[in-house]
Design an enzyme around this catalytic site. Structure first.
Site, PDB file in Angstrom:
ATOM      1  N   HIS A 106      37.503  37.861  46.194  1.00 36.03           N
ATOM      2  CA  HIS A 106      37.772  38.945  45.255  1.00 36.03           C
ATOM      3  C   HIS A 106      39.252  39.240  45.156  1.00 36.03           C
ATOM      4  CE1 HIS A 106      34.381  41.833  44.002  1.00 36.03           C
ATOM      5  NE2 HIS A 106      34.025  40.591  43.802  1.00 36.03           N
ATOM      6  N   GLU A 116      36.112  41.987  34.926  1.00 39.59           N
ATOM      7  CA  GLU A 116      36.201  41.908  36.398  1.00 39.59           C
ATOM      8  C   GLU A 116      36.615  40.502  36.806  1.00 39.59           C
ATOM      9  OE1 GLU A 116      32.849  43.632  38.472  1.00 39.59           O
ATOM     10  OE2 GLU A 116      33.371  42.529  40.297  1.00 39.59           O
TER      11      GLU A 116
END
Ligand code: MEV
Length: 445
Positions: A399, A90
């Site tokens: 993000h 991630e």
């Protein structure tokens, strides 16, 4: 009649085939067999000896699956600086851990302590008899257990560990004739799964023969059925605590729009929400495991076991809730995390996987207790950064910045296009559509 799909076949004896033949069979099920073989092979390690190590970790291996190996620098735990290896796919996790570590570096660093190192194994058995008789011979029985496993425990005892206790549980009110012997272990620097399971299986045999010959038991009581012998991944006695704290005024620097006191309150409310709302608690704790799992994988530890224990611990009061907590008192902000973490720094993959071994060297060859503190700290660092973003500028900005590269790679962007995109999206919202449009525009110009 429905058309039979290519993949609807039973493959017999697959595990006995050579790797090349397994790959061929898999590829034949695909529409693009040649490309499949090329792709899979392109991820084989060019050094045959190294590849062999990976092939032998598992069964039916046909290739390797890469995950990025990153490091989080400047992690100060109890005054000692670490460069922490993190293996995770991630994109924002290492960035979040690093930014949390960097901020706390200048505000007292992280603190950590190991509360306990006890692991649990369970011998589950069925027996029909008088429980008091079992209790009567209990000391004799546990001595028999120790003798039966002396050949397994000798080395562990030399290292200061071994079996630390036995407990008999009469659970016949829950399941007919069901008893359990719960055994505690100290496995020192090893995770200890094989050690515990080997001891438990010996206990099973020893219990059966002990009961069959001991004069205290009547003929009707001589038969024990071992249901199973296995360690428990719930390790509330193998517990670590980590925390950060500072004056509330120091939090002023965390956000342009919030004072330190406002930030502290908002942050505390966000954590309290994870204490009362299960949906939020799950995501909150997932953020903690982002950091912990990444260290566990980098050091060759079993992240599924760790997650299972953590989530059970999060439910220990009868409802699933946050593993981390906030305390605001006397002008001080304290953020802390407590969870079970059964980690090892010897045995298993820790020495077999060349990169796990390297990770432990990078960490200065820590003991299992030190690694527990490091992994928990990375969980807290990740949790701090995530909640900090959530209560200030939101999570998507950071993000999506990290995700920009993934999107650019999806569109096969060239190095030049990547540079232009990074510059363009510095102050803009990143989305799949916006990156697509931007690339289209520069490709046309
Ligand atoms: C994403 O992997 C983790 C977060 O969702 C954690 C959280 O919401 O606290 C950002």
């Amino acid at each position: 009649m429905p058309r039979r799909r290519k993949r609807d076949i039973i493959i017999k004896g697959f595990s006995k085939l050579l790797k090349e033949d397994k790959l061929k069979i898999v590829a034949e099920l695909m529409d693009n067999s040649v490309e499949t073989i090329d792709l899979m092979k392109s991820f084989w390690h060019p050094d045959h000896q190294k590849q062999k190590i990976f092939d032998e970790f598992s069964e039916n291996t046909i290739s390797n699956f890469y995950i990025p190996y990153g490091v989080s620098p400047n992690v100060n735990i109890n005054g000692k600086l670490y460069l922490v290896p993190m293996v995770i796919e991630e994109s924002s996790v290492v960035a979040a851990a690093s930014s949390g570590a960097k901020w706390w570096l200048d505000h007292g660093g992280f603190h950590a302590e190991v509360v306990g190192v006890t692991k649990i194994g369970q011998l589950h058995f069925s027996w029909h008899g008088d429980t008091n008789k079992l209790r009567e011979v209990w000391d004799e029985l546990t001595r028999t257990f120790r003798t039966a496993t002396a050949h397994i425990t000798a080395n562990m005892e030399k290292r200061g560990g071994g079996i630390t206790g036995f407990e008999l549980l009469d659970l016949t009110d829950k399941i007919k004739d069901y008893y359990q012997i719960r055994v505690s272990f100290d496995t020192k620097d090893s995770m200890g799964a094989n050690f515990i399971n080997s001891c438990l299986e010996e206990f099973g045999q020893a219990l059966k023969s002990f009961v069959s010959i001991h004069p205290v038991f009547s003929d009707k009581e001589k038969e024990v059925t071992i249901i199973m012998a296995i360690l428990s991944n719930y390790t509330p006695g193998c517990l670590v605590k980590t925390w950060v704290e500072c004056d509330i005024s120091e939090l002023d620097s965390l956000d342009d729009e919030l004072t330190g006191a406002e930030f502290a309150e908002k942050f505390r409310t966000a954590v309290e929400i994870a204490e009362v709302d299960t949906y939020r608690a799950t995501t909150h704790n997932k953020g903690i495991f982002n950091g912990i799992d990444a260290v566990a994988i980098a050091t060759g530890n079993d992240f599924r076991a760790i997650e299972a224990a953590g989530h059970t611990y999060a439910s220990k009061d009868g409802r699933y809730k946050s593993l981390s907590h906030v305390e605001i008192k006397d002008g001080r902000f304290k953020f802390y995390l407590e969870l079970p973490l059964a980690l090892g720094t010897v045995g298993g993959l820790t020495s077999l996987h060349p990169l796990a071994k390297q990770s432990l060297e990078l960490l200065g060859k820590p003991t299992a207790e030190e690694l527990m503190m490091i992994a928990a700290t990375m969980g807290l660092a990740n949790n701090f950064s995530a909640v900090r973003s959530l209560v200030t500028k939101g999570i998507q900005r950071g993000h999506m910045k990290m995700h920009l590269m993934n999107i650019l790679n999806h569109f096969h962007a060239t190095e030049e296009e990547k540079e232009l995109s990074v510059e363009f999206f510095k102050d803009k919202v990143v989305s799949f559509a916006s990156v697509h449009d931007f690339l289209k525009e520069i490709r046309l110009s």
